[in-house]
Design a protein around this motif. Structure first.
Motif, PDB file in Angstrom:
ATOM      1  N   THR A   1     -10.150 -23.711 -46.479  1.00  0.00           N
ATOM      2  CA  THR A   1     -10.495 -25.099 -46.153  1.00  0.00           C
ATOM      3  C   THR A   1     -11.479 -25.658 -47.168  1.00  0.00           C
ATOM      4  OG1 THR A   1     -12.431 -24.537 -44.824  1.00  0.00           O
ATOM      5  CG2 THR A   1     -10.307 -24.557 -43.689  1.00  0.00           C
ATOM      6  N   GLY A   2     -11.949 -24.817 -48.096  1.00  0.00           N
ATOM      7  CA  GLY A   2     -12.939 -25.263 -49.075  1.00  0.00           C
ATOM      8  C   GLY A   2     -14.364 -25.051 -48.604  1.00  0.00           C
ATOM      9  N   ARG A   3     -14.502 -24.341 -47.497  1.00  0.00           N
ATOM     10  CA  ARG A   3     -15.848 -24.202 -46.931  1.00  0.00           C
ATOM     11  C   ARG A   3     -16.776 -23.384 -47.832  1.00  0.00           C
ATOM     12  NH1 ARG A   3     -16.539 -24.727 -40.709  1.00  0.00           N
ATOM     13  NH2 ARG A   3     -15.469 -26.554 -41.428  1.00  0.00           N
ATOM     14  N   SER A   4     -16.305 -22.270 -48.350  1.00  0.00           N
ATOM     15  CA  SER A   4     -17.212 -21.395 -49.114  1.00  0.00           C
ATOM     16  C   SER A   4     -16.420 -20.362 -49.917  1.00  0.00           C
ATOM     17  CB  SER A   4     -18.148 -20.646 -48.159  1.00  0.00           C
ATOM     18  OG  SER A   4     -17.393 -19.782 -47.340  1.00  0.00           O
ATOM     19  N   LEU A   5     -17.122 -19.713 -50.858  1.00  0.00           N
ATOM     20  CA  LEU A   5     -16.518 -18.595 -51.588  1.00  0.00           C
ATOM     21  C   LEU A   5     -16.169 -17.464 -50.618  1.00  0.00           C
ATOM     22  CD1 LEU A   5     -15.815 -17.253 -54.339  1.00  0.00           C
ATOM     23  CD2 LEU A   5     -18.123 -16.309 -54.322  1.00  0.00           C
TER      24      LEU A   5
ATOM     25  N   GLY B   1       2.952  -4.227 -53.244  1.00  0.00           N
ATOM     26  CA  GLY B   1       1.587  -4.694 -53.488  1.00  0.00           C
ATOM     27  C   GLY B   1       1.632  -5.931 -54.363  1.00  0.00           C
ATOM     28  N   THR B   2       0.473  -6.495 -54.644  1.00  0.00           N
ATOM     29  CA  THR B   2       0.424  -7.672 -55.503  1.00  0.00           C
ATOM     30  C   THR B   2      -0.967  -7.864 -56.090  1.00  0.00           C
ATOM     31  OG1 THR B   2       0.942 -10.044 -55.633  1.00  0.00           O
ATOM     32  CG2 THR B   2      -0.179  -9.318 -53.654  1.00  0.00           C
ATOM     33  N   THR B   3      -1.030  -8.522 -57.232  1.00  0.00           N
ATOM     34  CA  THR B   3      -2.308  -9.040 -57.712  1.00  0.00           C
ATOM     35  C   THR B   3      -2.534 -10.367 -57.006  1.00  0.00           C
ATOM     36  OG1 THR B   3      -1.436 -10.472 -59.459  1.00  0.00           O
ATOM     37  CG2 THR B   3      -1.716  -8.136 -59.997  1.00  0.00           C
ATOM     38  N   LEU B   4      -3.725 -10.882 -57.049  1.00  0.00           N
ATOM     39  CA  LEU B   4      -3.970 -12.238 -56.539  1.00  0.00           C
ATOM     40  C   LEU B   4      -5.184 -12.816 -57.259  1.00  0.00           C
ATOM     41  CD1 LEU B   4      -3.823 -13.294 -52.789  1.00  0.00           C
ATOM     42  CD2 LEU B   4      -4.832 -14.631 -54.598  1.00  0.00           C
ATOM     43  N   CYS B   5      -4.967 -13.973 -57.860  1.00  0.00           N
ATOM     44  CA  CYS B   5      -6.054 -14.670 -58.556  1.00  0.00           C
ATOM     45  C   CYS B   5      -6.010 -16.119 -58.102  1.00  0.00           C
ATOM     46  CB  CYS B   5      -5.831 -14.550 -60.064  1.00  0.00           C
ATOM     47  SG  CYS B   5      -7.147 -15.321 -61.029  1.00  0.00           S
ATOM     48  N   ALA B   6      -7.152 -16.645 -57.655  1.00  0.00           N
ATOM     49  CA  ALA B   6      -7.145 -18.002 -57.098  1.00  0.00           C
ATOM     50  C   ALA B   6      -8.446 -18.715 -57.397  1.00  0.00           C
ATOM     51  CB  ALA B   6      -6.920 -17.937 -55.581  1.00  0.00           C
ATOM     52  N   ALA B   7      -8.369 -20.044 -57.423  1.00  0.00           N
ATOM     53  CA  ALA B   7      -9.564 -20.874 -57.563  1.00  0.00           C
ATOM     54  C   ALA B   7      -9.442 -22.040 -56.596  1.00  0.00           C
ATOM     55  CB  ALA B   7      -9.689 -21.385 -58.994  1.00  0.00           C
ATOM     56  N   GLY B   8     -10.556 -22.403 -55.969  1.00  0.00           N
ATOM     57  CA  GLY B   8     -10.517 -23.507 -55.016  1.00  0.00           C
ATOM     58  C   GLY B   8     -11.774 -24.350 -55.109  1.00  0.00           C
ATOM     59  N   VAL B   9     -11.623 -25.652 -54.826  1.00  0.00           N
ATOM     60  CA  VAL B   9     -12.775 -26.549 -54.814  1.00  0.00           C
ATOM     61  C   VAL B   9     -13.560 -26.297 -53.528  1.00  0.00           C
ATOM     62  CG1 VAL B   9     -13.523 -28.951 -54.781  1.00  0.00           C
ATOM     63  CG2 VAL B   9     -11.524 -28.290 -56.129  1.00  0.00           C
ATOM     64  N   LEU B  10     -14.856 -26.020 -53.687  1.00  0.00           N
ATOM     65  CA  LEU B  10     -15.709 -25.723 -52.527  1.00  0.00           C
ATOM     66  C   LEU B  10     -16.429 -26.985 -52.057  1.00  0.00           C
ATOM     67  CD1 LEU B  10     -17.242 -22.340 -53.766  1.00  0.00           C
ATOM     68  CD2 LEU B  10     -15.145 -22.718 -52.441  1.00  0.00           C
ATOM     69  N   SER B  11     -16.988 -26.905 -50.856  1.00  0.00           N
ATOM     70  CA  SER B  11     -17.602 -28.089 -50.254  1.00  0.00           C
ATOM     71  C   SER B  11     -18.815 -28.588 -51.046  1.00  0.00           C
ATOM     72  CB  SER B  11     -18.002 -27.784 -48.811  1.00  0.00           C
ATOM     73  OG  SER B  11     -18.876 -26.676 -48.801  1.00  0.00           O
ATOM     74  N   ASP B  12     -19.419 -27.729 -51.896  1.00  0.00           N
ATOM     75  CA  ASP B  12     -20.552 -28.191 -52.707  1.00  0.00           C
ATOM     76  C   ASP B  12     -20.089 -28.755 -54.056  1.00  0.00           C
ATOM     77  OD1 ASP B  12     -19.762 -25.937 -54.061  1.00  0.00           O
ATOM     78  OD2 ASP B  12     -21.634 -24.829 -53.787  1.00  0.00           O
TER      79      ASP B  12
END
Ligand code: MG
Length: 352
Positions: free
Chosen positions: A175-179, A207-218
């Motif tokens: 939801t973008g709340r936090s890391l 199995g899988t790798t997973l790499c992600a980036a998201g905009v946080l609430s700050d």
């Protein structure tokens, strides 16, 4: 022994013992017909402890009775898988609840940054099977302030299932709340993959790798990584890695035991030291970075950076204003240089 002593020694209350007896479990060895007082034999203590442990594990009475009838560990293993599946389902439901609460949170408290001031991530994804592989096990997404790639492994259909599951659970949790929320989303994906692999013979070992980036609430960017997919930040025509690979060769390079140059042809290059689906717990790398308007964020699987040098990636990232055209060029370069693996890019730009 009288019910009071048996209760004390077994750790089960007298009322609980009566309830079990009514359900046909731990039936008293004798009952005083005049007073109704119940007596248990010392031999029932072990059975009482077993019942107690299984109740604590959440097993229904009827299942416990079946375990006592046929005391093998097979039913325990099946219950263990059920517990994992239930936990995943509950985590997914909690993620939905969090999203609903986040919508309600549009009434922002005074002093905090309003949602309309949050940076926005807009981007595209491209994935290509490559020139050698006979299926594409990569997955990617760019939606709702979240951008992610996953590189699945484990044979048909395991790899595709693992990468898709990892991204689906992460997206449901975000939801973008936090890391911390992003990291929890990766762990939820891991649990879902392990649960599926444990019940579906075709998916065993996936199995899988997973790499992600998201905009946080700050307003910052949270980045999470497990495996050897990568996130790069492109700013002022310079490419900066935001993640470290979890592979044998990357670990050797970090320890100074292998050079970048020798690593290119090292046969251990594809051996991962971390991945989703390998065990119930997974260590997740997490970091937070400032996001500035105009920043470009590239997430990619190893099918890109094993074929295209970082200098070329950086130059392609600045070659066009249109992200779709840039993403197409990146994939085409990987194919032109060999395309020996599935190649996937998720490319996003930060807007004010
Ligand atoms: Mg790959």
């Amino acid at each position: 022994m009288p019910i009071g002593e048996f209760s004390e020694r077994s750790g089960l209350s007298a009322s609980r013992l009566r309830a079990y007896a009514a359900a046909g479990l731990l039936v008293p060895a004798a009952i005083d017909s005049a007073s109704g007082y119940r007596y248990y034999s010392p031999g029932q203590l072990r059975e009482a402890q077993l019942v107690h442990a299984l109740r604590d594990a959440g097993m229904p009475i009827v299942e416990i009775a079946a375990v006592l009838d046929a005391p093998t560990t097979g039913r325990l293993e099946r219950w263990s898988l059920q517990v994992e599946r239930d936990a995943s389902t509950r985590h997914e439901a909690l993620a939905v609840a969090r999203r609903l609460l986040a919508v309600d949170d549009d009434t922002v408290p005074p002093g905090s940054r309003r949602r309309t001031e949050m940076p926005i991530l807009q981007g595209v994804v491209r994935t290509n099977i490559g020139r050698v592989r006979d299926r594409n096990e990569d997955a990617a997404l760019c939606r709702g302030g979240l951008v992610a790639v996953a590189d699945g492994m484990g044979g048909h259909p395991g790899g595709e299932v693992a990468s898709a599951l990892g991204l689906a659970l992460l997206e449901a949790a975000f939801t973008g709340r936090s890391l911390h929320e992003l990291e929890a989303g990766v762990r939820a994906g891991n649990r879902a993959i392990c649960g599926r692999a444990g019940t579906d013979a075709e998916s065993e070992g996936m199995g899988t790798t997973l790499c992600a980036a998201g905009v946080l609430s700050d307003g910052n960017l949270g980045v999470v990584n497990v495996g050897d997919s990568r996130a790069y930040l492109w700013r002022d025509h310079s490419l900066q890695p935001l993640t470290e690979d979890h592979s044998v060769t990357a670990e050797l390079i970090r320890r100074g035991e292998l050079t970048e140059r020798d690593a290119v042809d090292d046969p251990r290059r594809s051996i991962l030291t971390r991945a989703l689906g390998t065990g119930p717990d997974v260590e997740v790398d997490g970091s937070v970075h400032p996001a500035l308007p105009g920043d470009r964020l590239l997430l990619c699987t190893d099918g890109l950076f094993n074929e295209v040098a970082e200098a070329e990636i950086s130059s392609l990232l600045g070659a066009a204003a249109d992200l779709g055209a840039v993403a197409d060029e990146l994939v085409q370069s990987a194919l032109a240089n060999g395309g020996r693996d599935n190649v996937t890019v998720a490319l996003a730009e930060v807007h004010a």
